[in-house]
Motif scaffolding. Sequence first.
Motif, mmCIF file in Angstrom:
data_model
loop_
_atom_site.group_PDB
_atom_site.id
_atom_site.type_symbol
_atom_site.label_atom_id
_atom_site.label_comp_id
_atom_site.label_asym_id
_atom_site.label_seq_id
_atom_site.Cartn_x
_atom_site.Cartn_y
_atom_site.Cartn_z
ATOM 1 N N ASP A 135 0.822 -1.204 0.000
ATOM 2 C CA ASP A 135 0.000 0.000 0.000
ATOM 3 C C ASP A 135 0.859 1.259 0.000
ATOM 4 N N GLY A 151 -5.202 1.758 -12.026
ATOM 5 C CA GLY A 151 -4.737 3.025 -11.469
ATOM 6 C C GLY A 151 -3.844 3.822 -12.390
ATOM 7 N N TRP A 165 -7.643 8.092 -5.564
ATOM 8 C CA TRP A 165 -6.923 6.818 -5.559
ATOM 9 C C TRP A 165 -6.273 6.551 -4.200
ATOM 10 N N THR A 166 -5.703 7.591 -3.597
ATOM 11 C CA THR A 166 -5.067 7.426 -2.293
ATOM 12 C C THR A 166 -6.102 7.033 -1.243
ATOM 13 N N LEU A 189 -8.283 -4.667 -1.367
ATOM 14 C CA LEU A 189 -9.073 -4.469 -2.573
ATOM 15 C C LEU A 189 -8.657 -3.198 -3.313
ATOM 16 N N GLY A 190 -8.389 -2.125 -2.566
ATOM 17 C CA GLY A 190 -7.944 -0.880 -3.181
ATOM 18 C C GLY A 190 -6.626 -1.050 -3.918
ATOM 19 N N PHE A 191 -5.700 -1.820 -3.331
ATOM 20 C CA PHE A 191 -4.418 -2.073 -3.992
ATOM 21 C C PHE A 191 -4.617 -2.853 -5.286
ATOM 22 N N ILE A 241 -7.340 -2.994 -7.173
ATOM 23 C CA ILE A 241 -7.983 -2.128 -8.157
ATOM 24 C C ILE A 241 -6.970 -1.141 -8.728
ATOM 25 N N TRP A 242 -6.135 -0.563 -7.859
ATOM 26 C CA TRP A 242 -5.111 0.376 -8.336
ATOM 27 C C TRP A 242 -4.131 -0.325 -9.270
ATOM 28 N N LEU A 264 -8.907 5.459 -1.759
ATOM 29 C CA LEU A 264 -9.317 4.087 -2.036
ATOM 30 C C LEU A 264 -8.319 3.087 -1.457
ATOM 31 N N VAL A 265 -7.039 3.350 -1.656
ATOM 32 C CA VAL A 265 -6.012 2.436 -1.143
ATOM 33 C C VAL A 265 -5.973 2.465 0.383
ATOM 34 N N LEU A 289 -9.574 0.791 1.704
ATOM 35 C CA LEU A 289 -9.699 -0.629 1.362
ATOM 36 C C LEU A 289 -8.312 -1.159 0.999
#
Length: 63
Positions: free
Chosen positions: A16, A55, A36-37, A46-48, A50-51, A39-40, A43
């Motif tokens: 992350d 991203g 984006w930040t 999951l955010g990582f 998706i990025w 989101l990471v 989550l």
Amino acid sequence: MLEVSGLGGLIILALDIWAIVSIISSGTTTGKKVLWTLLVLLLPVLGFIIWLVAGPRSRSSMA
């Protein structure tokens, strides 16, 4: 079992942090960087993922 979960948490934290540094150094707009930040941060796993798939890319990889 505690050591395995602690190690997994450290790996997620490192990934992350790497994602956030890459987001900040990307050439996208400030608003997108903030989204984006967040989101990471909100989550982490999951955010990582998706990025990683969708991203913004860093400036060095766009050259």
